[in-house]
Design a protein around this motif. Structure first.
Motif, PDB file in Angstrom:
ATOM      1  N   HIS A 151      63.431  29.172  56.936  1.00 46.29           N
ATOM      2  CA  HIS A 151      63.160  27.671  56.547  1.00 46.29           C
ATOM      3  C   HIS A 151      64.599  27.417  55.192  1.00 46.29           C
ATOM      4  CE1 HIS A 151      61.142  25.657  53.755  1.00 46.29           C
ATOM      5  NE2 HIS A 151      61.760  25.761  52.572  1.00 46.29           N
ATOM      6  N   GLU A 152      65.505  28.928  54.785  1.00 44.08           N
ATOM      7  CA  GLU A 152      66.415  28.262  53.701  1.00 44.08           C
ATOM      8  C   GLU A 152      67.294  27.373  54.618  1.00 44.08           C
ATOM      9  OE1 GLU A 152      65.811  28.287  50.717  1.00 44.08           O
ATOM     10  OE2 GLU A 152      63.374  28.854  51.182  1.00 44.08           O
ATOM     11  N   HIS A 155      67.809  24.368  55.326  1.00 32.73           N
ATOM     12  CA  HIS A 155      67.962  23.989  54.027  1.00 32.73           C
ATOM     13  C   HIS A 155      69.165  23.526  54.284  1.00 32.73           C
ATOM     14  CE1 HIS A 155      64.203  22.501  52.137  1.00 32.73           C
ATOM     15  NE2 HIS A 155      63.946  24.364  52.418  1.00 32.73           N
ATOM     16  N   TYR A 205      53.107  23.140  52.561  1.00 31.68           N
ATOM     17  CA  TYR A 205      54.176  22.875  51.558  1.00 31.68           C
ATOM     18  C   TYR A 205      55.479  21.606  52.339  1.00 31.68           C
ATOM     19  CZ  TYR A 205      58.192  24.443  49.165  1.00 31.68           C
ATOM     20  OH  TYR A 205      59.079  24.304  48.556  1.00 31.68           O
ATOM     21  N   GLU A 212      61.535  19.241  52.826  1.00 31.68           N
ATOM     22  CA  GLU A 212      60.820  20.727  53.371  1.00 31.68           C
ATOM     23  C   GLU A 212      59.913  20.257  54.623  1.00 31.68           C
ATOM     24  OE1 GLU A 212      60.750  22.928  51.347  1.00 31.68           O
ATOM     25  OE2 GLU A 212      62.026  22.203  49.907  1.00 31.68           O
TER      26      GLU A 212
HETATM   27 ZN   LIG Z   1      62.292  25.001  50.864  1.00 32.31          ZN
END
Ligand SMILES: [Zn+2]
Length: 253
Positions: A151-152, A155, A205, A212
């Motif tokens: 996830h990070e 990003h 989320y 996101e």
């Molecule tokens: Zn995030």
């Protein structure tokens, strides 16, 4: 510059190797690595060696980073760039690992121009041009479809590359309009699913913001690829082009 870097990397790979027992132990906890071919696994290990050589990982709040913590984070961080190359993570060096969720001070300006300061507990955070911050407890809670490291780093790929605040830009050999349209329509569809109150397979989320959505769908792409390819075939096909990987064996060309 490029030549020197290549030379240094070749030299690093010549002199360094991963402890096979350590790798096996770490890989056993990351089930999504099992689908990789022998050649992909070999290239992933090389990337991991270079990642560990070029990035600086620090434990925060007293966390001691053992070899398997470092190796596990590096393996998960390198999976998305297996066919993109380590230069995707250019321009920053730090990975900070907290034992558990960490508090950050956030500021938000409301519509009256008033600045509100508040604290937030996070499992991970990525800064443009800066470090990636992770909670080791949450890294350890990774399961199919949920992966804080991917996830990070998704990003990071987004914020340090081309694109706008919503989505990364398409790769040069992709149809840019199709990429954007697929992301926007998929995001729209996902938000409607969340609003309808139906349980979603993907973490709700993802409906917080397009960025996101991209990061959460990237987690699913790598760790629950078959389900993503089945339920979101167009999005899966676009992500396969973007990451230059086909973990579910479904992109077909
Ligand atoms: Zn995030």
């Amino acid at each position: 510059m490029g030549f020197l870097r290549e030379w240094r990397r070749r030299r690093t790979l010549k002199s360094a190797r991963l402890d096979e027992a350590l790798w096996k132990g770490v890989a056993a906890g990351l089930s999504f690595l099992r689908g990789l071919s022998d050649d992909d696994t070999r290239r992933l290990k090389e990337l991991v060696i270079l990642f560990l050589a070029e990035k600086e990982m620090h434990g925060a709040r007293g966390l001691v980073l053992t070899d398997d913590v470092r190796l596990s984070i590096a393996a998960q961080a390198c999976l998305p760039i297996l066919n993109l190359g380590l230069d995707t993570y250019e321009g920053w060096v730090g990975v900070i690992v907290y034992p558990g969720e960490f508090r950050v001070q956030k500021e938000e300006v409301d519509e009256n121009g008033v600045v509100h300061t508040f604290e937030e507990e996070l499992a991970g955070e990525a800064w443009p041009g800066g470090p990636v911050i992770l909670s080791w407890e949450d890294v350890g809670m990774s399961e199919r479809g949920y992966n804080v490291v991917i996830h990070e780093f998704a990003h990071k790929i987004h914020m340090d590359g081309d694109g706008d605040e919503s989505y990364p830009a398409a790769r040069r050999d992709m149809d840019a309009r199709k990429w954007r349209k697929t992301l926007e329509e998929s995001y729209q569809r996902f938000c409607e699913e969340v609003d309808s109150g139906e349980p979603t397979f993907i973490d709700p989320y993802a409906s917080e913001h397009p960025a996101e959505f991209f990061a959460v769908m990237s987690e699913a792409f790598f760790t629950e690829s078959a389900v993503l390819a089945r339920d979101w075939p167009e999005l899966y096909a676009q992500l396969a082009l973007f990451y230059k990987q086909d973990p579910a064996g479904k992109a077909g060309g």
